[in-house]
Design an enzyme around this catalytic site. Structure first.
Site, PDB file in Angstrom:
ATOM      1  N   LYS A  28      76.846  27.260 -25.267  1.00  0.00           N
ATOM      2  CA  LYS A  28      77.941  26.770 -26.108  1.00  0.00           C
ATOM      3  C   LYS A  28      79.226  26.770 -25.290  1.00  0.00           C
ATOM      4  CE  LYS A  28      80.527  27.536 -30.348  1.00  0.00           C
ATOM      5  NZ  LYS A  28      80.559  28.166 -31.671  1.00  0.00           N
ATOM      6  N   LYS A  52      75.591  22.860 -26.981  1.00  0.00           N
ATOM      7  CA  LYS A  52      76.674  22.459 -27.888  1.00  0.00           C
ATOM      8  C   LYS A  52      77.987  22.387 -27.139  1.00  0.00           C
ATOM      9  CE  LYS A  52      79.143  24.215 -31.871  1.00  0.00           C
ATOM     10  NZ  LYS A  52      79.348  25.348 -32.745  1.00  0.00           N
ATOM     11  N   TYR A 109      76.090  15.834 -38.524  1.00  0.00           N
ATOM     12  CA  TYR A 109      76.664  15.519 -39.838  1.00  0.00           C
ATOM     13  C   TYR A 109      76.217  14.138 -40.305  1.00  0.00           C
ATOM     14  CZ  TYR A 109      79.347  19.544 -38.478  1.00  0.00           C
ATOM     15  OH  TYR A 109      79.685  20.809 -38.062  1.00  0.00           O
TER      16      TYR A 109
HETATM   17  C1  PBG Z   1      82.125  29.063 -34.656  1.00  0.00           C
HETATM   18  C2  PBG Z   1      81.480  27.741 -34.743  1.00  0.00           C
HETATM   19  C3  PBG Z   1      82.089  26.559 -34.337  1.00  0.00           C
HETATM   20  C4  PBG Z   1      81.206  25.531 -34.612  1.00  0.00           C
HETATM   21  C5  PBG Z   1      80.063  26.089 -35.186  1.00  0.00           C
HETATM   22  N1  PBG Z   1      80.244  27.465 -35.251  1.00  0.00           N
HETATM   23  C6  PBG Z   1      83.439  26.318 -33.791  1.00  0.00           C
HETATM   24  C7  PBG Z   1      83.999  27.181 -32.765  1.00  0.00           C
HETATM   25  O1  PBG Z   1      83.298  27.737 -31.921  1.00  0.00           O
HETATM   26  O2  PBG Z   1      85.215  27.318 -32.803  1.00  0.00           O
HETATM   27  C8  PBG Z   1      81.516  24.093 -34.331  1.00  0.00           C
HETATM   28  C9  PBG Z   1      80.705  23.064 -35.004  1.00  0.00           C
HETATM   29  C10 PBG Z   1      81.335  21.723 -35.013  1.00  0.00           C
HETATM   30  O3  PBG Z   1      82.381  21.466 -34.378  1.00  0.00           O
HETATM   31  O4  PBG Z   1      80.776  20.861 -35.689  1.00  0.00           O
HETATM   32  N2  PBG Z   1      81.360  30.157 -34.805  1.00  0.00           N
END
Ligand code: PBG
Length: 331
Positions: free
Chosen positions: A203, A257, A321
């Site tokens: 991530k 991600k 989505y």
């Molecule tokens: C945070 C989390 C995030 C997303 C999923 N879980 C955002 C972040 O790390 O600030 C992002 C998902 C998206 O942007 O669709 N735990």
């Protein structure tokens, strides 16, 4: 990939097999079906907060009843899994984040409601403290530092509450070190051997999460950024190490991600490890594509093309989505 043997032109004319839809279908290398989708939804406990998220046109925050209807819609469209994200009461956010492991928080209530309504639908969760944290971070913050080990203990409590609520798949999205092993050990000890973990393994610290932070109400709160725990977008080798580490700690599936800007990582993960690999087409990617479609700058085909790309890059599935829209198009 084997080295292709290509006879020189005109023996080879690649256009021969592109000539008709039937010929093209015969040599299509990957396909996309509803079974490749995981649908992320936002569920709110705040009266009046339901409805469209301005930075994610077409995506609503749902009530519990809305979550039940979404589950029925997913099942009828052949989408195998839904992923629940909470929009929690801003007045109850604090530094202790204790609501994250409250069996009655909106996420756990939604998990139970969905499992009651459509028992066969797989329910995935989000494990991270940000929806409950007054400062918007995924971990505890003390003197400006994000604590790792203390956060992992809290994440384990959060995961146990989700497993008790009936979750099929835990989704740790926090990027603390050691959380996969800690979660796996706790699940085994508590009789939740069957609960799977889809680790947000690679991530990245991305600007594409902006609309999501609006959706869960974390935007105005986030102090600083998440660069001390999420991966630097420049780092391919580190991302692969993250995946190797999470697999060694017991992750059943791994995720890359965001998605589209990181397709190279998806391909490399699939080739190196050969494990169930998912990508998250995140909120910012959705906003770009859907926004351009709504403005008439792109055709709706851009949605399907963006999703097919994940299959070509080696992914088994995509959190998107677009899931209900895409599944409807396929049906
Ligand atoms: C945070 C989390 C995030 C997303 C999923 N879980 C955002 C972040 O790390 O600030 C992002 C998902 C998206 O942007 O669709 N735990």
């Amino acid at each position: 990939m084997a080295m292709p043997i290509i006879a020189p032109f005109p023996a080879t004319r690649l256009r021969r097999m592109r000539r008709t839809p039937a010929l093209r279908a015969m040599v299509s290398e990957v396909d996309f079906t509803a079974a490749n989708l995981i649908w992320p939804i936002f569920v709110t406990e705040v009266a009046g907060a339901e409805g469209e998220i301005p930075s994610m046109p077409g995506v609503d925050r749902l009530t519990l009843d809305g979550a039940r209807r979404a589950a029925e819609r997913a099942a009828s469209l052949g989408i195998p899994a839904i992923c629940v994200f909470p929009h929690s009461d801003p007045d109850l956010k604090d530094e202790s984040c204790a609501r994250a492991w409250d069996p009655e928080n909106i996420s756990n209530r939604a998990i139970r409601a969905i499992k009651e309504t459509v028992p066969d639908l797989a329910v995935m969760t989000d494990i991270a403290l940000d929806p409950y944290n007054i400062n918007g971070h995924d971990g505890f913050v003390v003197d400006g530092q994000i604590l790792n080990d203390e956060t992992v203990e809290a994440l384990v409590k959060m995961g146990l509450a989700q497993a008790e609520a009936g979750a099929d798949i835990l989704g740790p999205s926090d990027m603390m070190d050691g959380r996969i092993g800690a979660l796996r050990t706790a699940m085994e000890a508590a009789g939740h051997q069957h609960v799977a973990i889809l680790s947000y393994a690679a991530k990245f610290a991305s600007a594409f999460y902006g609309p999501f932070r609006d959706a869960v109400g974390a935007s105005g709160r986030l102090v600083g950024d998440k660069k001390t725990y999420q991966v630097n977008p420049a780092n391919r080798e580190e991302a692969i190490r993250c995946v190797a580490r999470d697999l060694a700690e017991g992750a059943d599936m791994v995720m890359v991600k965001p998605g589209m800007p990181y397709l190279d990582i998806c391909r490399e993960v699939k080739d190196q490890f050969g494990v169930p690999t998912f990508a998250y087409q995140v909120s910012g990617e959705y906003a770009m594509i859907e926004g351009a479609i709504r403005n008439g700058w792109l055709s709706r085909d851009a949605m399907a093309e963006s999703l097919l790309a994940f299959r070509r890059a080696g992914c088994d599935g995509v959190l998107s989505y677009f899931a209900p829209q895409m599944a409807e198009m396929l049906a």
